[in-house]
Design an enzyme around this catalytic site. Sequence first.
Site, PDB file in Angstrom:
ATOM      1  N   ARG A  89      17.651  -0.614  31.118  1.00 15.61           N
ATOM      2  CA  ARG A  89      18.703  -1.252  31.903  1.00 15.61           C
ATOM      3  C   ARG A  89      18.946  -0.512  33.225  1.00 15.61           C
ATOM      4  NH1 ARG A  89      22.230  -3.969  28.876  1.00 15.61           N
ATOM      5  NH2 ARG A  89      22.063  -2.351  27.267  1.00 15.61           N
ATOM      6  N   TYR A  90      18.815   0.812  33.195  1.00 18.64           N
ATOM      7  CA  TYR A  90      19.062   1.640  34.381  1.00 18.64           C
ATOM      8  C   TYR A  90      17.753   2.276  34.824  1.00 18.64           C
ATOM      9  CZ  TYR A  90      23.803   1.210  32.502  1.00 18.64           C
ATOM     10  OH  TYR A  90      24.977   0.729  32.003  1.00 18.64           O
ATOM     11  N   ARG A  93      16.621   5.907  33.038  1.00 16.93           N
ATOM     12  CA  ARG A  93      16.699   6.192  31.602  1.00 16.93           C
ATOM     13  C   ARG A  93      16.379   4.954  30.786  1.00 16.93           C
ATOM     14  NH1 ARG A  93      21.325   6.131  34.317  1.00 16.93           N
ATOM     15  NH2 ARG A  93      23.238   5.159  33.522  1.00 16.93           N
ATOM     16  N   CYS A 102      21.973   2.977   9.148  1.00 18.58           N
ATOM     17  CA  CYS A 102      23.064   3.900   9.477  1.00 18.58           C
ATOM     18  C   CYS A 102      23.605   4.519   8.192  1.00 18.58           C
ATOM     19  CB  CYS A 102      24.217   3.171  10.169  1.00 18.58           C
ATOM     20  SG  CYS A 102      23.804   2.407  11.750  1.00 18.58           S
ATOM     21  N   CYS A 106      30.083   0.691  10.778  1.00 17.28           N
ATOM     22  CA  CYS A 106      31.394   0.526  11.400  1.00 17.28           C
ATOM     23  C   CYS A 106      31.696  -0.956  11.524  1.00 17.28           C
ATOM     24  CB  CYS A 106      31.400   1.183  12.777  1.00 17.28           C
ATOM     25  SG  CYS A 106      30.965   2.936  12.755  1.00 17.28           S
ATOM     26  N   CYS A 109      31.035  -2.494  15.076  1.00 16.30           N
ATOM     27  CA  CYS A 109      29.749  -2.174  15.706  1.00 16.30           C
ATOM     28  C   CYS A 109      29.268  -3.312  16.607  1.00 16.30           C
ATOM     29  CB  CYS A 109      28.706  -1.898  14.625  1.00 16.30           C
ATOM     30  SG  CYS A 109      27.058  -1.548  15.284  1.00 16.30           S
ATOM     31  N   ARG A 111      26.233  -3.711  17.520  1.00 13.20           N
ATOM     32  CA  ARG A 111      24.911  -4.147  17.057  1.00 13.20           C
ATOM     33  C   ARG A 111      24.971  -4.618  15.604  1.00 13.20           C
ATOM     34  NH1 ARG A 111      22.457   0.618  20.046  1.00 13.20           N
ATOM     35  NH2 ARG A 111      21.810  -0.277  22.049  1.00 13.20           N
ATOM     36  N   ASP A 272      33.416  -3.856  22.590  1.00 14.91           N
ATOM     37  CA  ASP A 272      32.523  -4.930  23.035  1.00 14.91           C
ATOM     38  C   ASP A 272      32.864  -6.246  22.336  1.00 14.91           C
ATOM     39  OD1 ASP A 272      30.867  -3.310  24.770  1.00 14.91           O
ATOM     40  OD2 ASP A 272      30.112  -2.359  22.949  1.00 14.91           O
ATOM     41  N   ASP A 309      31.012  -2.011  28.829  1.00  9.68           N
ATOM     42  CA  ASP A 309      29.671  -2.570  29.011  1.00  9.68           C
ATOM     43  C   ASP A 309      29.829  -4.048  29.302  1.00  9.68           C
ATOM     44  OD1 ASP A 309      27.274  -0.867  28.691  1.00  9.68           O
ATOM     45  OD2 ASP A 309      28.302  -0.232  26.851  1.00  9.68           O
ATOM     46  N   LYS A 316      27.168  -0.647  32.547  1.00  7.78           N
ATOM     47  CA  LYS A 316      28.401   0.050  32.180  1.00  7.78           C
ATOM     48  C   LYS A 316      29.193   0.381  33.441  1.00  7.78           C
ATOM     49  CE  LYS A 316      28.061   3.097  28.766  1.00  7.78           C
ATOM     50  NZ  LYS A 316      26.636   2.776  28.808  1.00  7.78           N
TER      51      LYS A 316
END
Length: 345
Positions: A89-90, A93, A102, A106, A109, A111, A272, A309, A316
């Site tokens: 995206r950037y 990185r 996981c 959560c 989450c 995702r 999000d 985001d 972000k």
Amino acid sequence: MSRPRAMTRLEDLAAASLIAPGDIATLAPVTAHYAVAITPGMVARITAPDDAIARQFLPSLAELETRPEERADPIGDHPHSPVKGLVHRYPDRVLVKLTHTCPVYCRFCFRREMVGPSGDGNLSEAELDAAFAYIAAQPGVFEVIFTGGDPLMLSARRIAALGQRLATIPHVRAVRWHSRVPMVSPERITPELVRALRFPGKANYVAVHTNHAQEFSPEAVVALARLADHGIALLGQTVLLKGINDSAETLLALFRKMASNRITPLYLHHPDLAPGTGHFRLTIAEGQAIYGALRGRLSGHAIPAYVLDLPGGFGKVEIGPSSIRQGVGGLEIRAPNGQWHTYAG
């Protein structure tokens, strides 16, 4: 040595008195869609059925309510994924999603549609080859961020093998791991794993995901010290969550706990627009008021950036006043490239 097993079934939660036996059938539609897991370490930190730990990990019927603005890919990973498992995206990185497993799941989450036993699984060797070939061909990539799922669910052997791959890519100078493991499954932070995380010739970071000071068990404190003592720089990532940490005093306690354990708070994320997470979201104005109350009460190194985001993959942004304006269709948020985008949350 075997590790403590996470609770992954509603029957397990009822047996531990975390939910009522009569709630098993009621909550079954939730767990049929979204994975559940809570480690024994986190169970031990729960002091009440609706406390800050329980609300993060125990399923709720509110998760079945999907609001019009919510989306399966809320931060827009897919448009920036040139090869499977990699997000670029950037310019400097890339993100590599090594696994979709996981230690805990959560309830907020972003995702949540992709992780869990029925999620996308681990990247295969061929898929890893493609991801690393892409990174090698992009000389502008300074940092590789490993995420998932939780990448510290991988064995020390597999992590060390990733270091060997990156050793052949000289333009990558920094490696960052995003993980809940040090907090929720600290027994995984073994001396062997810490050694594996130290990639020679790279700056090595672990971004620790934690949302409440109550998560800092004695075992987690030991795990964090083990990482820091061996030269792994620790960063902190937190989500601002209604009913969990939505007060200045709660966040003050958390960020001070981070700083005292050598974690530099990096981001305080506005939640999000993931499906079924509306009950965790505050308005941006509410978040700004809470964040503003932290100024002057924390050292600069102990206060994170308050960020959002942007839906659709636009990046972000810090959501201070200079990044927000009122438009005809609602709030508009300015992306890093200066363009303005409507935010429907």
